[in-house]
Design an enzyme around this catalytic site. Structure first.
Site, PDB file in Angstrom:
ATOM      1  N   ASP A   1      -4.647   1.481  -0.592  1.00 50.13           N
ATOM      2  CA  ASP A   1      -4.427   2.548  -1.809  1.00 50.13           C
ATOM      3  C   ASP A   1      -3.805   1.876  -2.763  1.00 50.13           C
ATOM      4  O   ASP A   1      -3.311   0.689  -2.442  1.00 50.13           O
ATOM      5  CB  ASP A   1      -4.136   3.892  -1.092  1.00 50.13           C
ATOM      6  CG  ASP A   1      -5.186   4.000  -0.150  1.00 50.13           C
ATOM      7  OD1 ASP A   1      -6.449   4.390  -0.675  1.00 50.13           O
ATOM      8  OD2 ASP A   1      -5.210   4.628   0.317  1.00 50.13           O
TER       9      ASP A   1
ATOM     10  N   HIS B   1      -9.428  -1.753  -4.096  1.00 45.26           N
ATOM     11  CA  HIS B   1      -8.866  -0.423  -4.341  1.00 45.26           C
ATOM     12  C   HIS B   1     -10.231   0.505  -2.887  1.00 45.26           C
ATOM     13  O   HIS B   1      -9.974   1.753  -2.988  1.00 45.26           O
ATOM     14  CB  HIS B   1      -9.601   0.306  -5.160  1.00 45.26           C
ATOM     15  CG  HIS B   1      -8.301   1.417  -5.918  1.00 45.26           C
ATOM     16  ND1 HIS B   1      -7.525   2.160  -3.903  1.00 45.26           N
ATOM     17  CD2 HIS B   1      -7.983   1.810  -6.752  1.00 45.26           C
ATOM     18  CE1 HIS B   1      -7.265   2.690  -5.140  1.00 45.26           C
ATOM     19  NE2 HIS B   1      -7.475   3.113  -6.509  1.00 45.26           N
TER      20      HIS B   1
END
Length: 413
Positions: free
Chosen positions: A388, A384
């Site tokens: 995204d 992450h």
């Protein structure tokens, strides 16, 4: 005159290894370039070839010892001096009081049967199978090149041994009385297993791991395989599998969502305009991930051939460091072992991994009707820090749509 056997160059950034197995015993005849030892590195097993022909001399290190590149691990002697060395060693060897000392050893003659036990050259995979199933390699007729034993020969012999009738009850030894004793066994982790543990734990600690899921209707791919599998195999000499569909579908996703095909180096993001897919396969010593390079430029047949070749090399223990290096994305197929759903861990420094699972018939809604379809759960684990949630979900959705409608693979949608 003895010739030193040294640890060969093991690959970029690899400076040491562990002695995994000696393939020759002191006194055994050795041919030029014949494997005499197996080394375990952080990624693969590497065989050490004999630098000269002669007779195996003394070991300089024991199994399990860590050695650096260039270190001397054994010697190879000529036949005459080797015979004298063996005789001296046997005279100096302490003998039990109740045993008669053996006759002086004679220099061994060159082996004439490549698949007989003793002067044998067995591949690491064959040796592991022999030890695992407890069969006598000298009693098995090899079907490989020049009569060499193959893993299939050992497995067939083990099956035949298992199918033999058990001894009669009258001759059977009495079963030992259960004492309730509980036992434990400690086995040192192989170098490969230690590396796997370290890398996976490091991935969890460093990356911001997250997994997104989707399900996929496999009807169209299954129908395509059924329709063209015979023609495909006849033309290309390889079976048409699911992995090539998912590899090509992943290429579409990675081109449309470049972050999924990128990596972090320091404070920079490195994007790749090519797709090198690491394909997770099971090897005797653990999970390995050889790399199929430039998948975006390969045909379905070339992808299948590359994956099949790596799978066989993994079973035989012949993967090289070059086979394992690099990779921009990973596909892991837990479905072959029956997994329904999982959260795969990324393979650093990569930023994403696609997890495939088993196909099973499930009721789904289609055009207002409940129908049975062959469904598979897909999982995309990602870092992450660089990817995204929107990008990860989009990439997985592209893969799902390409599998459900393979025509997208042809027209690049």
């Amino acid at each position: 005159m003895a010739v030193e056997v040294k640890v060969p160059t093991l690959g970029e950034s690899v400076t040491e290894a562990t002695i995994g197995e000696w393939l020759k015993k002191p006194g055994d005849p050795v041919k030029l370039d014949e494997p005499i030892a197996s080394l375990e590195t952080d990624k693969v097993a590497v065989e050490v070839p004999a630098p000269v022909a002669g007779v195996m001399g003394a070991y300089k290190v024991e199994v399990g010892a860590t050695v650096e590149v260039g270190a001397v691990i054994a010697t190879i002697e000529d036949a005459q001096s080797a015979g004298e060395t063996v005789q001296v060693a046997e005279r100096e060897q302490p003998q039990p009081a109740d045993q008669v000392p053996p006759a002086p050893a004679v220099a061994p003659a060159p082996a004439t049967d490549d698949h007989a036990d003793g002067g044998t050259t067995l591949s690491p995979a064959v040796r592991r199978a022999v030890l695992e199933h407890g069969v006598d390699p000298s009693a098995i007729k090899g079907t490989g090149k020049d009569g060499r034993l193959t893993k299939e020969d050992v497995l067939a012999a083990a099956k035949a041994k298992k199918d033999e009738p058990a001894p009669s009850v009258s001759q059977a030894a009495p079963a030992p009385t259960a004492t309730g004793e509980r036992r434990e066994e400690r086995v040192k982790m192989t170098r490969l297993r230690q590396t796997i543990a370290r890398r996976l734990k490091g991935a969890q600690e460093e990356a911001a791991l997250l997994t997104t899921f989707n399900d996929c209707d496999m009807t169209a791919v299954i129908e395509a395989r059924e329709a063209y599998k015979d023609l495909f195999a006849k033309k290309h000499g390889i079976k048409l599998g699911f992995m090539s569909f998912f590899a090509k579908a992943s290429c579409l996703a990675l081109k449309d969502v470049p972050a999924v095909n990128a990596k972090i180096e320091g404070d920079e993001i490195v994007y790749h305009d090519y797709v090198d897919i690491s394909v997770a396969v099971s090897a005797p010593n653990g999970l390995v991930v050889p790399v199929v390079r430039n998948v975006d430029a390969l045909s379905f047949a070339e992808v299948e051939q590359a994956i099949a070749s790596y799978g066989q090399k993994a079973k035989d223990g012949t993967l090289t460091m070059a086979d394992m290096s690099g990779g921009t994305f990973t596909i892991s197929n837990g479905g072959v072992f029956g997994s329904l759903m999982s959260t795969p861990i990324i393979n650093p420094p990569q930023s994403a991994v696609l997890g495939l699972h088993r196909i099973e018939d499930r009721p789904v809604a289609r055009n207002g009707q409940v129908v049975i379809r062959p469904m598979m759960y897909l999982a995309l684990s990602y870092d992450h820090r660089i990817i995204d949630g929107r990008e990860a979900v989009t990439a997985l959705k592209i893969i799902k749509e390409a599998i459900e409608d393979p025509m997208r693979l042809l027209i690049d949608l």
